[in-house]
Write a protein that holds these residues in place. Structure first.
Motif, PDB file in Angstrom:
ATOM      1  N   ILE A 122     -56.353 -40.602 -44.017  1.00 50.93           N
ATOM      2  CA  ILE A 122     -56.055 -39.799 -42.826  1.00 50.93           C
ATOM      3  C   ILE A 122     -57.327 -39.528 -42.040  1.00 50.93           C
ATOM      4  CG2 ILE A 122     -55.242 -37.544 -42.017  1.00 50.93           C
ATOM      5  CD1 ILE A 122     -53.292 -37.512 -44.382  1.00 50.93           C
ATOM      6  N   GLN A 123     -58.413 -39.234 -42.751  1.00 56.85           N
ATOM      7  CA  GLN A 123     -59.683 -38.974 -42.084  1.00 56.85           C
ATOM      8  C   GLN A 123     -60.162 -40.210 -41.324  1.00 56.85           C
ATOM      9  OE1 GLN A 123     -61.354 -36.026 -41.700  1.00 56.85           O
ATOM     10  NE2 GLN A 123     -62.552 -37.279 -40.268  1.00 56.85           N
ATOM     11  N   ASN A 124     -59.959 -41.396 -41.889  1.00 56.51           N
ATOM     12  CA  ASN A 124     -60.332 -42.638 -41.196  1.00 56.51           C
ATOM     13  C   ASN A 124     -59.531 -42.803 -39.912  1.00 56.51           C
ATOM     14  OD1 ASN A 124     -62.216 -43.314 -43.152  1.00 56.51           O
ATOM     15  ND2 ASN A 124     -60.794 -44.583 -44.322  1.00 56.51           N
ATOM     16  N   GLU A 125     -58.253 -42.437 -39.961  1.00 52.29           N
ATOM     17  CA  GLU A 125     -57.416 -42.517 -38.763  1.00 52.29           C
ATOM     18  C   GLU A 125     -57.880 -41.511 -37.712  1.00 52.29           C
ATOM     19  OE1 GLU A 125     -53.122 -42.943 -39.050  1.00 52.29           O
ATOM     20  OE2 GLU A 125     -53.316 -43.205 -41.215  1.00 52.29           O
ATOM     21  N   VAL A 126     -58.292 -40.321 -38.160  1.00 49.72           N
ATOM     22  CA  VAL A 126     -58.800 -39.309 -37.232  1.00 49.72           C
ATOM     23  C   VAL A 126     -60.073 -39.798 -36.555  1.00 49.72           C
ATOM     24  CG1 VAL A 126     -59.838 -37.003 -37.087  1.00 49.72           C
ATOM     25  CG2 VAL A 126     -57.759 -37.355 -38.444  1.00 49.72           C
ATOM     26  N   THR A 127     -60.965 -40.409 -37.346  1.00 46.86           N
ATOM     27  CA  THR A 127     -62.214 -40.937 -36.797  1.00 46.86           C
ATOM     28  C   THR A 127     -61.928 -42.037 -35.772  1.00 46.86           C
ATOM     29  OG1 THR A 127     -63.380 -40.470 -38.872  1.00 46.86           O
ATOM     30  CG2 THR A 127     -64.402 -42.047 -37.376  1.00 46.86           C
ATOM     31  N   ALA A 128     -61.002 -42.925 -36.108  1.00 45.54           N
ATOM     32  CA  ALA A 128     -60.649 -44.019 -35.188  1.00 45.54           C
ATOM     33  C   ALA A 128     -60.020 -43.465 -33.919  1.00 45.54           C
ATOM     34  CB  ALA A 128     -59.678 -44.969 -35.884  1.00 45.54           C
ATOM     35  N   LEU A 129     -59.219 -42.418 -34.065  1.00 40.54           N
ATOM     36  CA  LEU A 129     -58.583 -41.817 -32.895  1.00 40.54           C
ATOM     37  C   LEU A 129     -59.609 -41.189 -31.965  1.00 40.54           C
ATOM     38  CD1 LEU A 129     -55.940 -41.132 -31.451  1.00 40.54           C
ATOM     39  CD2 LEU A 129     -55.840 -39.018 -32.799  1.00 40.54           C
ATOM     40  N   HIS A 130     -60.624 -40.546 -32.545  1.00 44.34           N
ATOM     41  CA  HIS A 130     -61.679 -39.951 -31.721  1.00 44.34           C
ATOM     42  C   HIS A 130     -62.447 -41.027 -30.943  1.00 44.34           C
ATOM     43  CE1 HIS A 130     -61.647 -35.647 -32.456  1.00 44.34           C
ATOM     44  NE2 HIS A 130     -61.358 -35.872 -33.729  1.00 44.34           N
ATOM     45  N   GLU A 131     -62.582 -42.180 -31.545  1.00 42.37           N
ATOM     46  CA  GLU A 131     -63.289 -43.279 -30.870  1.00 42.37           C
ATOM     47  C   GLU A 131     -62.471 -43.834 -29.703  1.00 42.37           C
ATOM     48  OE1 GLU A 131     -64.089 -46.059 -33.948  1.00 42.37           O
ATOM     49  OE2 GLU A 131     -65.724 -44.880 -34.841  1.00 42.37           O
ATOM     50  N   GLU A 132     -61.156 -43.609 -29.741  1.00 41.23           N
ATOM     51  CA  GLU A 132     -60.275 -44.119 -28.689  1.00 41.23           C
ATOM     52  C   GLU A 132     -59.921 -43.050 -27.657  1.00 41.23           C
ATOM     53  OE1 GLU A 132     -56.805 -45.617 -30.620  1.00 41.23           O
ATOM     54  OE2 GLU A 132     -57.792 -47.417 -31.368  1.00 41.23           O
ATOM     55  N   LYS A 133     -60.546 -41.897 -27.758  1.00 40.62           N
ATOM     56  CA  LYS A 133     -60.170 -40.791 -26.880  1.00 40.62           C
ATOM     57  C   LYS A 133     -60.311 -41.144 -25.402  1.00 40.62           C
ATOM     58  CE  LYS A 133     -60.661 -35.848 -26.235  1.00 40.62           C
ATOM     59  NZ  LYS A 133     -61.287 -34.586 -26.685  1.00 40.62           N
ATOM     60  N   ASP A 134     -61.343 -41.889 -25.049  1.00 38.83           N
ATOM     61  CA  ASP A 134     -61.569 -42.230 -23.637  1.00 38.83           C
ATOM     62  C   ASP A 134     -60.687 -43.390 -23.186  1.00 38.83           C
ATOM     63  OD1 ASP A 134     -63.455 -40.232 -23.500  1.00 38.83           O
ATOM     64  OD2 ASP A 134     -65.107 -41.566 -24.051  1.00 38.83           O
ATOM     65  N   LYS A 135     -60.066 -44.079 -24.144  1.00 38.74           N
ATOM     66  CA  LYS A 135     -59.273 -45.256 -23.799  1.00 38.74           C
ATOM     67  C   LYS A 135     -57.773 -44.939 -23.682  1.00 38.74           C
ATOM     68  CE  LYS A 135     -62.480 -48.075 -26.506  1.00 38.74           C
ATOM     69  NZ  LYS A 135     -62.605 -48.975 -27.671  1.00 38.74           N
ATOM     70  N   LYS A 148     -50.940 -38.220 -30.860  1.00 42.80           N
ATOM     71  CA  LYS A 148     -51.425 -38.880 -32.076  1.00 42.80           C
ATOM     72  C   LYS A 148     -52.235 -37.919 -32.938  1.00 42.80           C
ATOM     73  CE  LYS A 148     -51.472 -43.727 -30.663  1.00 42.80           C
ATOM     74  NZ  LYS A 148     -52.260 -44.970 -30.579  1.00 42.80           N
ATOM     75  N   ALA A 149     -53.046 -37.088 -32.284  1.00 43.76           N
ATOM     76  CA  ALA A 149     -53.862 -36.111 -33.021  1.00 43.76           C
ATOM     77  C   ALA A 149     -52.956 -35.109 -33.737  1.00 43.76           C
ATOM     78  CB  ALA A 149     -54.806 -35.384 -32.063  1.00 43.76           C
ATOM     79  N   LEU A 150     -51.903 -34.655 -33.042  1.00 43.40           N
ATOM     80  CA  LEU A 150     -50.961 -33.729 -33.640  1.00 43.40           C
ATOM     81  C   LEU A 150     -50.225 -34.383 -34.813  1.00 43.40           C
ATOM     82  CD1 LEU A 150     -49.522 -31.002 -33.615  1.00 43.40           C
ATOM     83  CD2 LEU A 150     -47.896 -31.955 -31.942  1.00 43.40           C
ATOM     84  N   GLY A 151     -49.875 -35.665 -34.644  1.00 44.86           N
ATOM     85  CA  GLY A 151     -49.188 -36.396 -35.708  1.00 44.86           C
ATOM     86  C   GLY A 151     -50.035 -36.480 -36.969  1.00 44.86           C
ATOM     87  N   LEU A 152     -51.336 -36.740 -36.804  1.00 47.64           N
ATOM     88  CA  LEU A 152     -52.238 -36.821 -37.955  1.00 47.64           C
ATOM     89  C   LEU A 152     -52.415 -35.455 -38.621  1.00 47.64           C
ATOM     90  CD1 LEU A 152     -54.977 -39.263 -36.576  1.00 47.64           C
ATOM     91  CD2 LEU A 152     -53.302 -39.713 -38.382  1.00 47.64           C
ATOM     92  N   GLN A 153     -52.449 -34.410 -37.802  1.00 46.33           N
ATOM     93  CA  GLN A 153     -52.575 -33.059 -38.339  1.00 46.33           C
ATOM     94  C   GLN A 153     -51.333 -32.703 -39.165  1.00 46.33           C
ATOM     95  OE1 GLN A 153     -53.108 -30.052 -35.366  1.00 46.33           O
ATOM     96  NE2 GLN A 153     -53.288 -28.391 -36.827  1.00 46.33           N
TER      97      GLN A 153
END
Length: 198
Positions: free
Chosen positions: A79-92, A101-106
């Protein structure tokens, strides 16, 4: 006259002494009729933890706890890896999509934490159930040993301040327990099954 008085006093003293001795004899006879209660001592924690079944149960709980911990760490890391990847895609990504997606991971993490907590509780209940099964075997053993030793009372070792080593039946009870219950199975118990919930 003095001689007669002295003789009377001596005779009275002798009668009193005889009466006291006779009284003591009667008390001793009455005391002998009532045999003192034999008290045996046992260490229940030693039976639960040191017996074959107790050690078997402890091993199972340890292995299941370690497996659950490893699973927990693995899922948290994923889950943490998915959170990190999501943060990298925030601008995209569009803001709404990213927030969703952030809420889904939470929610995924919260659900996982709840699941792990329930499984830990289930394991604790399973361990308690195994100990109850051991207690059901131990109880008649205590009764048998009380009869065997002609005892009327069995006390916990923790309540003994000093002495009583020769009255301790822990080893004897342990041998019988190992013979009658050499191993036991620890099966997790769903907490919902105890409350009748589905």
């Amino acid at each position: 006259m003095n001689f007669v008085g002295s003789a009377k006093k001596l005779l009275a003293g002798a009668c009193l002494s005889f009466a006291l001795v006779a009284g003591q004899g009667a008390m001793s006879a009455a005391h002998a009729e009532k045999t003192p209660t034999i008290i045996l001592i046992v260490d229940p924690s030693m039976l639960f933890n040191g017996s074959l079944a107790g050690q078997d149960a402890a091993r199972q709980v340890r292995e299941q706890t370690e497996a659950l911990r490893d699973e927990d760490l693995k899922i948290r890391e994923a889950i943490q890896n998915e959170v990190t990847a999501l943060h990298e895609e925030k601008d995209k990504l569009p803001e709404e999509e990213w927030q969703a997606k952030a809420l889904g991971l939470q929610q995924q993490l919260q659900a996982h934490v709840q699941t792990i907590g329930l499984r830990q509780q289930a394991l604790q209940l399973g361990e308690a159930q195994a100990r109850a099964e051991m207690a059901a075997v131990i109880k008649p053993i205590f009764s048998e040993l009380l009869v065997k030793h002609g005892a009327g009372l069995l006390v916990n070792q923790s309540a003994v301040i000093a002495g009583g080593v020769d009255l301790n039946i822990t080893a004897e009870a342990m041998a019988l327990l190992n013979q009658r219950l050499p191993k036991i199975t620890v099966t997790p118990v769903d907490p919902a099954s105890l409350t009748g919930a589905e």
